[in-house]
Scaffold this motif. Structure first.
Motif, mmCIF file in Angstrom:
data_model
loop_
_atom_site.group_PDB
_atom_site.id
_atom_site.type_symbol
_atom_site.label_atom_id
_atom_site.label_comp_id
_atom_site.label_asym_id
_atom_site.label_seq_id
_atom_site.Cartn_x
_atom_site.Cartn_y
_atom_site.Cartn_z
ATOM 1 N N UNK A 188 0.868 -1.200 -0.173
ATOM 2 C CA UNK A 188 0.063 0.014 0.232
ATOM 3 C C UNK A 188 0.759 1.459 -0.012
ATOM 4 N N UNK A 189 1.550 1.104 0.693
ATOM 5 C CA UNK A 189 3.147 2.522 0.344
ATOM 6 C C UNK A 189 3.291 2.640 -0.872
ATOM 7 N N UNK A 190 4.063 1.506 -0.914
ATOM 8 C CA UNK A 190 4.469 1.581 -2.441
ATOM 9 C C UNK A 190 3.302 2.346 -3.383
ATOM 10 N N UNK A 191 2.307 2.083 -3.641
ATOM 11 C CA UNK A 191 0.998 2.650 -4.575
ATOM 12 C C UNK A 191 0.737 3.881 -4.451
ATOM 13 N N UNK A 192 0.322 3.915 -2.671
ATOM 14 C CA UNK A 192 0.619 5.878 -2.324
ATOM 15 C C UNK A 192 1.414 6.718 -2.521
ATOM 16 N N UNK A 193 2.469 6.071 -3.040
ATOM 17 C CA UNK A 193 3.996 6.800 -2.964
ATOM 18 C C UNK A 193 4.375 6.977 -4.737
ATOM 19 N N UNK A 194 4.149 6.135 -5.609
ATOM 20 C CA UNK A 194 4.222 6.557 -6.701
ATOM 21 C C UNK A 194 4.622 5.396 -7.485
ATOM 22 N N UNK A 195 4.825 4.171 -7.302
ATOM 23 C CA UNK A 195 5.836 3.190 -7.602
ATOM 24 C C UNK A 195 4.295 2.832 -8.748
ATOM 25 N N UNK A 196 5.564 2.156 -10.360
ATOM 26 C CA UNK A 196 4.246 1.712 -10.778
ATOM 27 C C UNK A 196 4.401 0.291 -11.902
ATOM 28 N N UNK A 197 5.277 -0.189 -9.743
ATOM 29 C CA UNK A 197 4.875 -1.166 -9.685
ATOM 30 C C UNK A 197 5.874 -2.126 -8.693
ATOM 31 N N UNK A 198 5.197 -3.002 -7.748
ATOM 32 C CA UNK A 198 5.960 -4.026 -6.775
ATOM 33 C C UNK A 198 6.772 -5.153 -7.384
ATOM 34 N N UNK A 199 7.823 -5.234 -6.852
ATOM 35 C CA UNK A 199 7.995 -6.904 -5.886
ATOM 36 C C UNK A 199 8.162 -7.840 -5.354
ATOM 37 N N UNK A 200 6.894 -8.311 -5.308
ATOM 38 C CA UNK A 200 6.848 -9.328 -3.937
ATOM 39 C C UNK A 200 7.675 -10.450 -3.962
ATOM 40 N N UNK A 201 7.315 -10.898 -2.369
ATOM 41 C CA UNK A 201 7.565 -12.742 -3.014
ATOM 42 C C UNK A 201 6.316 -13.559 -1.723
ATOM 43 N N UNK A 202 6.087 -15.011 -2.230
ATOM 44 C CA UNK A 202 5.380 -15.606 -1.512
ATOM 45 C C UNK A 202 5.953 -16.853 -0.559
ATOM 46 N N UNK A 203 5.497 -17.669 0.147
ATOM 47 C CA UNK A 203 7.014 -18.390 1.226
ATOM 48 C C UNK A 203 7.286 -19.349 0.389
ATOM 49 N N UNK A 204 7.359 -19.721 -0.169
ATOM 50 C CA UNK A 204 8.291 -20.375 -1.338
ATOM 51 C C UNK A 204 9.091 -19.370 -2.408
ATOM 52 N N UNK A 205 10.433 -20.546 -2.897
ATOM 53 C CA UNK A 205 11.329 -19.985 -3.502
ATOM 54 C C UNK A 205 11.292 -18.665 -4.328
ATOM 55 N N UNK A 206 11.744 -17.983 -3.027
ATOM 56 C CA UNK A 206 11.645 -16.723 -2.558
ATOM 57 C C UNK A 206 13.129 -16.352 -1.843
ATOM 58 N N UNK A 207 14.016 -15.227 -2.525
ATOM 59 C CA UNK A 207 14.849 -15.375 -1.821
ATOM 60 C C UNK A 207 15.022 -14.406 -0.412
ATOM 61 N N UNK A 208 14.128 -14.395 -0.281
ATOM 62 C CA UNK A 208 14.005 -13.651 0.539
ATOM 63 C C UNK A 208 12.544 -14.192 1.975
ATOM 64 N N UNK A 209 12.703 -15.045 2.794
ATOM 65 C CA UNK A 209 11.704 -16.122 3.414
ATOM 66 C C UNK A 209 11.921 -15.501 4.503
ATOM 67 N N UNK A 210 13.264 -14.161 5.168
ATOM 68 C CA UNK A 210 12.709 -13.544 6.317
ATOM 69 C C UNK A 210 11.852 -12.407 6.348
ATOM 70 N N UNK A 211 11.314 -12.271 5.078
ATOM 71 C CA UNK A 211 10.028 -11.429 5.038
ATOM 72 C C UNK A 211 9.128 -11.707 5.441
ATOM 73 N N UNK A 212 8.113 -10.588 6.143
ATOM 74 C CA UNK A 212 6.622 -11.561 6.292
ATOM 75 C C UNK A 212 6.736 -12.044 4.811
ATOM 76 N N UNK A 213 6.242 -11.797 3.542
ATOM 77 C CA UNK A 213 5.329 -12.406 2.132
ATOM 78 C C UNK A 213 4.554 -12.597 1.981
ATOM 79 N N UNK A 214 3.889 -12.721 1.084
ATOM 80 C CA UNK A 214 2.366 -13.087 1.444
ATOM 81 C C UNK A 214 2.296 -15.005 1.097
#
Length: 343
Positions: A21-47
């Motif tokens: 939500x913060x990225x969208x409100x601040x003017x990003x054209x796109x976001x990148x995010x991860x899921x619980x598997x196959x994701x190089x940032x497993x320590x993030x909250x993730x979706x």
């Protein structure tokens, strides 16, 4: 983004809903995010899988694209689970996949042909010839270049050999390992960075042993800890170099970080696109420092200068420089050479 797109894109990180939500409100054209598997940032909250439909509907309603990171190496025994995740991603209307593993990329082309394929920075694409080789294996909609390239080296990709739009990291943490392919974490603690479990070994203090003798390092004990990247002043040069997507690192960072950094780069990119003078102010630069900073540099974009990039003085976020401590006591500190930064 397809090869016909001409307007550069600002790509922001999202480790959770608040960051999205913060990225969208601040003017990003796109976001990148991860899921619980196959994701190089497993320590993030993730979706989670159940978030995908709602998240993509939210993003598309605001004219923002969503990219999923499946940027780890895949073992043979995981192919069935990876295929199932690819099908869910395609069904949810995800715009692109960011992939390191060449076998997974081939699988994605077969089972999710309508989802764009972006070569992760961990593919270590450092030259037009390297990009041409990957292009010969399968078509790409984007290549995320290695972070060790200078602006001059990025300019070489404008040759007729390379057809794929380019993405470059412009802000955030830097990995001391080439293109993020760190083996130190796994070697020291059995946590593979290429499997999303980086232990940030580069942020730890080290001893330096020379000819069997330990050298006294004083305050420069963080020998492998690079300062953070801040290329806000190089945005016009990168636009001229043909970069189509400007990426902000930080899926482990807070919504406040995402908001502040996205806003500043939105201003800088808009000015570069419009060929007007940048309106990035001293207050904007201060916001970049305060949201998260180990010290800000232009990374390798200005060329190779390792002592400048990795000075060894600290490995974690730093606050503002207020001055030098002249004296102190219970409950008080006396400063000299103060900087004038408000406390």
């Amino acid at each position: 983004m397809t090869a016909s797109d001409t307007t550069p894109e600002l790509l922001s990180p999202a480790g959770n809903w608040d960051c999205a939500r913060a990225a969208v409100a601040a003017g990003a054209d796109a976001i990148f995010f991860g899921l619980p598997k196959f994701n190089a940032r497993l320590r993030a909250d993730n979706f989670i899988d159940e978030d995908l439909d709602e998240l993509m509907e939210f993003l598309h309603r605001h004219g923002v694209k969503g990219f999923v990171t499946m940027n780890t190496l895949i073992f043979t025994r995981e192919l069935e689970a990876a295929e199932a995740q690819l099908r869910k991603i395609a069904a949810a209307g995800v715009d692109a996949l960011i992939i390191q593993d060449l076998g997974l990329a081939k699988l994605a082309r077969e089972v999710a042909p309508n989802v764009e394929l972006h070569a992760s920075t961990q593919m270590t694409i450092t030259s037009p010839e390297g990009l041409a080789f990957v292009e010969s294996l399968f078509p790409l909609e984007r290549a995320v270049l290695a972070r060790e390239l200078s602006v001059r080296e990025i300019e070489r990709f404008q040759s007729p050999v390379a057809k794929t739009p380019l993405e470059v990291f412009v802000h955030g943490a830097l990995c001391v390992a080439y293109s993020g392919q760190c083996l130190t974490s796994e070697s020291l603690g059995q946590r593979s960075a290429n499997r999303g479990e980086c232990a940030q070994a580069c942020r730890m203090p080290y001893e330096l042993v020379v000819d069997g003798e330990t050298r006294e390092l004083g305050e420069v004990r963080y020998l492998l800890s690079p300062q953070d990247l801040a290329a806000v002043d190089l945005i016009p040069d990168l636009v001229k170099a043909g970069v189509k997507s400007f990426k902000i690192e930080g899926r482990l960072k807070s919504p406040e970080y995402v908001t502040a950094v996205t806003r500043v780069y939105r201003k800088a990119l808009d000015a570069a696109i419009g060929q007007t003078e940048s309106t990035v102010t001293a207050a904007d630069r201060y916001a970049l420092e305060m949201t998260f900073s180990r010290g800000l540099t232009n990374g390798w974009l200005g060329g190779t200068n390792h002592p400048y990039l990795t000075h060894g003085r600290f490995g974690k976020k730093r606050g503002p420089l207020l001055g030098e401590i002249a004296d102190c006591g219970p409950g008080w500190i006396k400063l000299t050479n103060t900087t004038g930064v408000p406390i």
